[in-house]
Design a protein around this motif. Structure first.
Motif, PDB file in Angstrom:
ATOM      1  N   ASN A  43       0.977  -1.099  -0.186  1.00  0.00           N
ATOM      2  CA  ASN A  43      -0.143  -0.116  -0.175  1.00  0.00           C
ATOM      3  C   ASN A  43       1.021   1.123  -0.291  1.00  0.00           C
ATOM      4  OD1 ASN A  43      -2.638  -1.403   2.112  1.00  0.00           O
ATOM      5  ND2 ASN A  43      -1.775  -2.046   0.008  1.00  0.00           N
ATOM      6  N   LEU A  44       1.032   2.022  -0.926  1.00  0.00           N
ATOM      7  CA  LEU A  44       1.947   2.993  -1.373  1.00  0.00           C
ATOM      8  C   LEU A  44       1.276   4.447  -1.464  1.00  0.00           C
ATOM      9  CD1 LEU A  44       3.745   1.244  -4.072  1.00  0.00           C
ATOM     10  CD2 LEU A  44       4.032   1.308  -1.667  1.00  0.00           C
ATOM     11  N   PRO A  45       1.764   5.378  -1.123  1.00  0.00           N
ATOM     12  CA  PRO A  45       1.146   6.821  -1.227  1.00  0.00           C
ATOM     13  C   PRO A  45       1.437   7.358  -2.374  1.00  0.00           C
ATOM     14  CG  PRO A  45       3.624   6.837  -0.515  1.00  0.00           C
ATOM     15  CD  PRO A  45       3.202   5.319  -0.485  1.00  0.00           C
ATOM     16  N   SER A  46       0.260   8.160  -2.794  1.00  0.00           N
ATOM     17  CA  SER A  46       0.300   8.953  -4.072  1.00  0.00           C
ATOM     18  C   SER A  46      -0.206  10.420  -3.830  1.00  0.00           C
ATOM     19  CB  SER A  46      -0.847   8.213  -4.995  1.00  0.00           C
ATOM     20  OG  SER A  46      -1.198   8.868  -6.023  1.00  0.00           O
ATOM     21  N   ARG A  47       0.534  11.306  -4.520  1.00  0.00           N
ATOM     22  CA  ARG A  47       0.265  12.743  -4.327  1.00  0.00           C
ATOM     23  C   ARG A  47      -1.220  13.119  -5.236  1.00  0.00           C
ATOM     24  NH1 ARG A  47       5.199  15.766  -5.733  1.00  0.00           N
ATOM     25  NH2 ARG A  47       5.560  14.097  -6.881  1.00  0.00           N
ATOM     26  N   GLU A 102      -1.249  -1.159  -4.525  1.00  0.00           N
ATOM     27  CA  GLU A 102      -2.172  -0.298  -4.174  1.00  0.00           C
ATOM     28  C   GLU A 102      -1.770   0.981  -3.592  1.00  0.00           C
ATOM     29  OE1 GLU A 102      -5.257  -2.699  -1.814  1.00  0.00           O
ATOM     30  OE2 GLU A 102      -4.662  -4.327  -2.940  1.00  0.00           O
ATOM     31  N   PHE A 103      -2.654   2.045  -3.792  1.00  0.00           N
ATOM     32  CA  PHE A 103      -2.357   3.306  -3.640  1.00  0.00           C
ATOM     33  C   PHE A 103      -3.290   3.979  -2.918  1.00  0.00           C
ATOM     34  CE2 PHE A 103       0.066   2.076  -7.352  1.00  0.00           C
ATOM     35  CZ  PHE A 103       1.214   2.626  -6.983  1.00  0.00           C
ATOM     36  N   ALA A 158      10.749  13.966  -1.115  1.00  0.00           N
ATOM     37  CA  ALA A 158      12.220  13.937  -0.712  1.00  0.00           C
ATOM     38  C   ALA A 158      12.188  13.239   0.841  1.00  0.00           C
ATOM     39  CB  ALA A 158      12.976  15.101  -0.522  1.00  0.00           C
ATOM     40  N   ALA A 159      11.077  13.377   1.469  1.00  0.00           N
ATOM     41  CA  ALA A 159      10.834  12.947   2.865  1.00  0.00           C
ATOM     42  C   ALA A 159      10.130  11.222   2.827  1.00  0.00           C
ATOM     43  CB  ALA A 159      10.179  13.954   3.534  1.00  0.00           C
ATOM     44  N   ASN A 160       9.830  11.068   1.774  1.00  0.00           N
ATOM     45  CA  ASN A 160       9.115   9.534   1.763  1.00  0.00           C
ATOM     46  C   ASN A 160      10.036   8.379   2.127  1.00  0.00           C
ATOM     47  OD1 ASN A 160       7.481   7.310   1.054  1.00  0.00           O
ATOM     48  ND2 ASN A 160       6.859   8.074  -1.133  1.00  0.00           N
TER      49      ASN A 160
END
Length: 120
Positions: free
Chosen positions: A8-12, A46-47, A56-58
């Motif tokens: 489960n990944l972040p997405s902007r 999955e996002f 840069a902080a991820n």
């Protein structure tokens, strides 16, 4: 069905995520305001939305074990992802690690590192 895990990944922004991963062969399986699922053959990502994420902080990482690392890396290169130590997205070429496995790295536009490991 065989047991499996999905990162489960972040997405902007889901539009940008679909565009980036779509060029790499991933198709949309599910999309809603609060969740996105992409699949390429047996791989599923999955996002969740994180519109204020600073790439840069991820510190999010996931590992994809693949049968043909060289083909994956060619596809990433052909998609125009630059090779380098900085910037988003970027790629790092396959190399043999000290533990004996061949590994390449892909950092997506949101700063998530995908570690690509050759099966076998």
């Amino acid at each position: 069905m065989t047991d499996f895990a999905t990162p489960n990944l972040p997405s902007r922004g889901f539009d940008a995520t679909v565009g980036f991963y779509g060029v790499l062969g991933f198709d949309v399986v599910y999309r809603a305001e609060d969740w996105l699922i992409l699949r390429r053959e047996q791989l599923q990502l999955e996002f969740f939305p994180d519109p204020v994420l600073d790439p840069a902080a991820n510190a999010v990482m996931c590992c994809l074990r693949v049968d043909d690392l060289d083909a994956w890396y060619r596809r990433i290169s052909d998609a125009g992802v630059p090779e380098g130590a900085t910037g988003f997205p970027r790629r790092h070429p396959p190399k043999t690690e000290v533990w004996g496995g061949r590994v390449a790295y892909l950092v997506d536009p949101d700063g998530t590192q995908l570690t690509l490991v050759q099966n076998g």
